[in-house]
Design a protein around this motif. Sequence first.
Motif, PDB file in Angstrom:
ATOM      1  N   MET A  94       0.819  -1.212   0.000  1.00 52.08           N
ATOM      2  CA  MET A  94       0.000   0.000   0.000  1.00 52.08           C
ATOM      3  C   MET A  94       0.849   1.257   0.000  1.00 52.08           C
ATOM      4  O   MET A  94       0.463   2.280  -0.559  1.00 52.08           O
ATOM      5  CB  MET A  94      -0.924   0.000   1.216  1.00 52.08           C
ATOM      6  N   ALA A  95       2.033   1.171   0.602  1.00 52.75           N
ATOM      7  CA  ALA A  95       2.891   2.357   0.704  1.00 52.75           C
ATOM      8  C   ALA A  95       3.285   2.874  -0.666  1.00 52.75           C
ATOM      9  O   ALA A  95       3.440   4.087  -0.866  1.00 52.75           O
ATOM     10  CB  ALA A  95       4.136   2.034   1.527  1.00 52.75           C
ATOM     11  N   GLY A  96       3.461   1.966  -1.627  1.00 46.61           N
ATOM     12  CA  GLY A  96       3.850   2.402  -2.965  1.00 46.61           C
ATOM     13  C   GLY A  96       2.751   3.174  -3.664  1.00 46.61           C
ATOM     14  O   GLY A  96       3.008   4.207  -4.301  1.00 46.61           O
ATOM     15  N   SER A  97       1.516   2.703  -3.543  1.00 48.72           N
ATOM     16  CA  SER A  97       0.414   3.339  -4.257  1.00 48.72           C
ATOM     17  C   SER A  97       0.032   4.693  -3.668  1.00 48.72           C
ATOM     18  O   SER A  97      -0.463   5.569  -4.381  1.00 48.72           O
ATOM     19  CB  SER A  97      -0.811   2.420  -4.272  1.00 48.72           C
ATOM     20  N   ILE A  98       0.251   4.887  -2.364  1.00 56.52           N
ATOM     21  CA  ILE A  98      -0.128   6.158  -1.737  1.00 56.52           C
ATOM     22  C   ILE A  98       1.056   7.108  -1.597  1.00 56.52           C
ATOM     23  O   ILE A  98       0.917   8.175  -0.985  1.00 56.52           O
ATOM     24  CB  ILE A  98      -0.773   5.930  -0.352  1.00 56.52           C
ATOM     25  N   VAL A 140      -8.413   2.611   6.916  1.00 51.45           N
ATOM     26  CA  VAL A 140      -7.737   1.355   6.583  1.00 51.45           C
ATOM     27  C   VAL A 140      -7.355   0.604   7.863  1.00 51.45           C
ATOM     28  O   VAL A 140      -7.490  -0.620   7.942  1.00 51.45           O
ATOM     29  CB  VAL A 140      -6.494   1.628   5.716  1.00 51.45           C
ATOM     30  N   MET A 141      -6.906   1.348   8.891  1.00 50.48           N
ATOM     31  CA  MET A 141      -6.568   0.703  10.156  1.00 50.48           C
ATOM     32  C   MET A 141      -7.803   0.093  10.823  1.00 50.48           C
ATOM     33  O   MET A 141      -7.723  -0.943  11.473  1.00 50.48           O
ATOM     34  CB  MET A 141      -5.911   1.708  11.105  1.00 50.48           C
ATOM     35  N   LEU A 142      -8.953   0.741  10.661  1.00 47.76           N
ATOM     36  CA  LEU A 142     -10.202   0.185  11.184  1.00 47.76           C
ATOM     37  C   LEU A 142     -10.516  -1.142  10.495  1.00 47.76           C
ATOM     38  O   LEU A 142     -10.886  -2.127  11.158  1.00 47.76           O
ATOM     39  CB  LEU A 142     -11.346   1.177  10.979  1.00 47.76           C
ATOM     40  N   CYS A 143     -10.344  -1.179   9.178  1.00 42.62           N
ATOM     41  CA  CYS A 143     -10.558  -2.431   8.436  1.00 42.62           C
ATOM     42  C   CYS A 143      -9.575  -3.506   8.883  1.00 42.62           C
ATOM     43  O   CYS A 143      -9.953  -4.672   9.071  1.00 42.62           O
ATOM     44  CB  CYS A 143     -10.411  -2.176   6.936  1.00 42.62           C
ATOM     45  N   LEU A 163       0.966   1.470  16.003  1.00 43.37           N
ATOM     46  CA  LEU A 163       2.003   2.312  15.404  1.00 43.37           C
ATOM     47  C   LEU A 163       1.487   3.030  14.162  1.00 43.37           C
ATOM     48  O   LEU A 163       1.760   4.216  13.955  1.00 43.37           O
ATOM     49  CB  LEU A 163       3.225   1.469  15.058  1.00 43.37           C
ATOM     50  N   LEU A 164       0.732   2.326  13.349  1.00 44.71           N
ATOM     51  CA  LEU A 164       0.191   2.935  12.131  1.00 44.71           C
ATOM     52  C   LEU A 164      -0.846   4.001  12.464  1.00 44.71           C
ATOM     53  O   LEU A 164      -0.934   5.035  11.785  1.00 44.71           O
ATOM     54  CB  LEU A 164      -0.421   1.856  11.239  1.00 44.71           C
ATOM     55  N   LEU A 165      -1.638   3.748  13.491  1.00 47.87           N
ATOM     56  CA  LEU A 165      -2.629   4.737  13.899  1.00 47.87           C
ATOM     57  C   LEU A 165      -1.947   5.998  14.429  1.00 47.87           C
ATOM     58  O   LEU A 165      -2.347   7.123  14.103  1.00 47.87           O
ATOM     59  CB  LEU A 165      -3.539   4.142  14.967  1.00 47.87           C
ATOM     60  N   SER A 178      -7.877   2.367  -0.458  1.00 47.08           N
ATOM     61  CA  SER A 178      -7.193   3.557   0.059  1.00 47.08           C
ATOM     62  C   SER A 178      -7.221   4.696  -0.942  1.00 47.08           C
ATOM     63  O   SER A 178      -7.442   5.862  -0.567  1.00 47.08           O
ATOM     64  CB  SER A 178      -5.746   3.217   0.434  1.00 47.08           C
ATOM     65  N   LEU A 179      -7.024   4.388  -2.225  1.00 48.23           N
ATOM     66  CA  LEU A 179      -7.051   5.440  -3.244  1.00 48.23           C
ATOM     67  C   LEU A 179      -8.456   6.014  -3.408  1.00 48.23           C
ATOM     68  O   LEU A 179      -8.616   7.215  -3.640  1.00 48.23           O
ATOM     69  CB  LEU A 179      -6.539   4.896  -4.581  1.00 48.23           C
ATOM     70  N   TYR A 180      -9.466   5.167  -3.274  1.00 48.01           N
ATOM     71  CA  TYR A 180     -10.840   5.666  -3.394  1.00 48.01           C
ATOM     72  C   TYR A 180     -11.189   6.575  -2.221  1.00 48.01           C
ATOM     73  O   TYR A 180     -11.867   7.597  -2.401  1.00 48.01           O
ATOM     74  CB  TYR A 180     -11.818   4.492  -3.454  1.00 48.01           C
ATOM     75  N   VAL A 181     -10.728   6.234  -1.024  1.00 47.86           N
ATOM     76  CA  VAL A 181     -11.054   7.040   0.157  1.00 47.86           C
ATOM     77  C   VAL A 181     -10.335   8.391   0.117  1.00 47.86           C
ATOM     78  O   VAL A 181     -10.922   9.434   0.402  1.00 47.86           O
ATOM     79  CB  VAL A 181     -10.702   6.286   1.446  1.00 47.86           C
TER      80      VAL A 181
END
Length: 243
Positions: free
Chosen positions: A1-5, A159-162, A61-63, A127-130
């Motif tokens: 995901m890091a690459g796309s965002i 995304v973290m919620l999912c 950590l991500l949150l 993630s891209l749609y949101v």
Amino acid sequence: MAGSIAPYIASYYNIDVKQAQIILPSIFVLNVFFSPIGAQLAQAVHPKILLFGANLVGISLLLIASYQSSFLPFCILYVLGFGINNALTYIVPVHHSWLWFPERPGLASGLIITGFGFGALIFNTVSLYVVNPGNESAAQDGKFSDEVNERFPYMLRMVMLCFSIMSIVAIALISPGPQDESDSARAQRSLDNSMVSESLESHRSSTLSNFDSMILDSESARGGASPEVDDNSPENLRKRILR
């Protein structure tokens, strides 16, 4: 995901996109070095406990990363969150699938790894749609509008919620596999373990090679000194990382 965002990370923190692109290889490097630990823990720790602990640390950590206002702490927290979480949880379902299906370990682990790949495909799209529901294009300087930038932290938290919901379901459903197995199944699992170890070593070498290339590109762009006299050469940097 890091690459796309990465373009959205660069826009939100007002940095060059090349700086944001360092996140993905950094996750790979961390993942490679922590994967052997994850493999050992998968055999010694109950899967529910290991999944709970690793996901709790990783998602936390991500949150926290989503609340950072500068790039450096965001990068550190994001890399640690994804790298440690992936390394400690990736092998857990694979290991226990081998115990549940000792005669078909290749099929079981193949299905799990396929699901892992589909997860990246799905969450890249989500993630891209949101973050950019209107499919807005970046300006010439690579920056998005304030509306898109403001949605970036919200996207990470969604995304973290999912991830949290999926983790709870996984913890509830997973069960440790039976320890008794036939001689043929034990031999097959030993072979599969060897193949996984070889794959991890190959991935490690490939990751370090890509890391060297990135450093070389960076040095070339700055017109750096020759490798013979430069203490910051890719080889010396890689040796310091491996210490």
